[in-house]
Design a protein around this motif. Structure first.
Motif, PDB file in Angstrom:
ATOM      1  N   SER A  29      37.938  34.202  30.551  1.00 48.01           N
ATOM      2  CA  SER A  29      38.723  35.372  30.144  1.00 48.01           C
ATOM      3  C   SER A  29      40.199  35.012  30.012  1.00 48.01           C
ATOM      4  N   THR A  44      40.622  33.380  26.621  1.00 47.56           N
ATOM      5  CA  THR A  44      40.583  34.354  25.528  1.00 47.56           C
ATOM      6  C   THR A  44      41.909  35.088  25.416  1.00 47.56           C
ATOM      7  N   HIS A  50      41.933  43.477  33.369  1.00 50.46           N
ATOM      8  CA  HIS A  50      40.616  42.877  33.127  1.00 50.46           C
ATOM      9  C   HIS A  50      40.082  42.212  34.384  1.00 50.46           C
ATOM     10  N   ARG A  58      34.423  38.764  34.307  1.00 47.80           N
ATOM     11  CA  ARG A  58      33.829  39.069  32.993  1.00 47.80           C
ATOM     12  C   ARG A  58      34.264  37.975  32.018  1.00 47.80           C
ATOM     13  N   LEU A 103      34.785  38.128  27.462  1.00 43.44           N
ATOM     14  CA  LEU A 103      35.792  38.889  26.732  1.00 43.44           C
ATOM     15  C   LEU A 103      36.001  38.242  25.365  1.00 43.44           C
ATOM     16  N   ASN A 148      29.554  41.616  27.387  1.00 41.75           N
ATOM     17  CA  ASN A 148      30.755  41.602  28.230  1.00 41.75           C
ATOM     18  C   ASN A 148      30.379  41.948  29.673  1.00 41.75           C
TER      19      ASN A 148
END
Length: 245
Positions: free
Chosen positions: A42, A45, A109, A113, A116, A221
């Motif tokens: 994440s 990203t 966030h 996870r 993403l 996700n």
């Protein structure tokens, strides 16, 4: 595509959880997924997105590890601060917010996870520009039952009105800051009323009464919480790699 006039955006990535349900020898966000820590994905990203900078919130004991083995090792230049989390999730978010001097929009966030995408971030940006408070989410696939303490079914909500909340949860910065300032002030009062704040949207709903809208999440996700989630993630990352190839 996101707006041509790009407002200033900052992300808080939460990685302070202990991950007890994973039954692993380390917090889940540091377990390896295709050879890299789950947390890396994440962060990477967001590093490649329009978001200007990131605040990483982790446990105090893991700050140096995150700095050396994730941020520096993988060249994540947008991580401008690594701070210690708090007792509850909302304490960790507040600690992150305190590191943000100013911005237009704040993306919050979960570091667990890893899937993403730029599409999820772009959709969240479009949504928050219009509504000031948005949560990435997907429609539930299964029928949901509400039950009492004895396990007796008491209600069956309409499935087409139910969404599964994800992250990022995205807000105009002034709104989310006001919500968390109020939450910290009213913390004991809310506890006495039996109100538990479980996500950022709930903080905004409870403290400010501002509407929260849905932005487009993805069924991929997922949040990695249990060993079964990690098996699914390993399959997902294998298939994502094959698709790109």
């Amino acid at each position: 595509m996101v707006s041509t006039r790009m407002n200033r955006s900052v992300a808080i990535v939460l990685a302070a959880g202990k991950g007890k349900r994973m039954n692993a020898d380390r917090p889940k966000q540091y377990l390896l997924l295709d050879g890299k820590p789950i947390l890396y994905y994440s962060l990477k990203t967001i590093e490649e997105s329009f978001i200007e900078r990131m605040i990483l919130v982790t446990s105090e004991d893991d700050i140096e590890y995150c700095k050396k083995e994730i941020v520096e090792k993988y060249g994540l230049q947008k991580v401008t601060a690594i701070v210690a989390g708090g007792k509850e999730r909302y304490h960790s978010v507040w600690n992150g917010i305190c590191q943000v001097e100013d911005c237009d929009y704040l993306f919050i966030h979960d570091g667990a996870r890893p899937f993403l995408t730029q599409e999820i971030l772009n959709d969240a940006y479009r949504c928050v520009e219009k509504y000031d408070a948005c949560v990435a989410a997907v429609p539930v696939k299964d029928t949901i039952k509400q039950v009492d303490d004895s396990g007796r079914v008491t209600h069956t909500p309409k499935r087409d009105e139910l969404y599964q909340m994800q992250t990022p949860q995205t807000f105009r910065f002034s709104l989310i800051k006001d919500a968390y300032e109020g939450l910290i002030r009213q913390e004991e009062e809310l506890k006495e009323k039996g109100i538990t704040i479980t996500d950022d949207a709930m903080a905004v709903e409870t403290i400010t009464s501002h509407d929260v809208r849905i932005s487009e999440g993805a069924y991929t996700n997922i949040k990695i919480t249990t060993p079964e989630d990690l098996w699914i993630a390993e399959s997902l990352i294998k298939n994502i790699g094959e698709d790109k190839g």
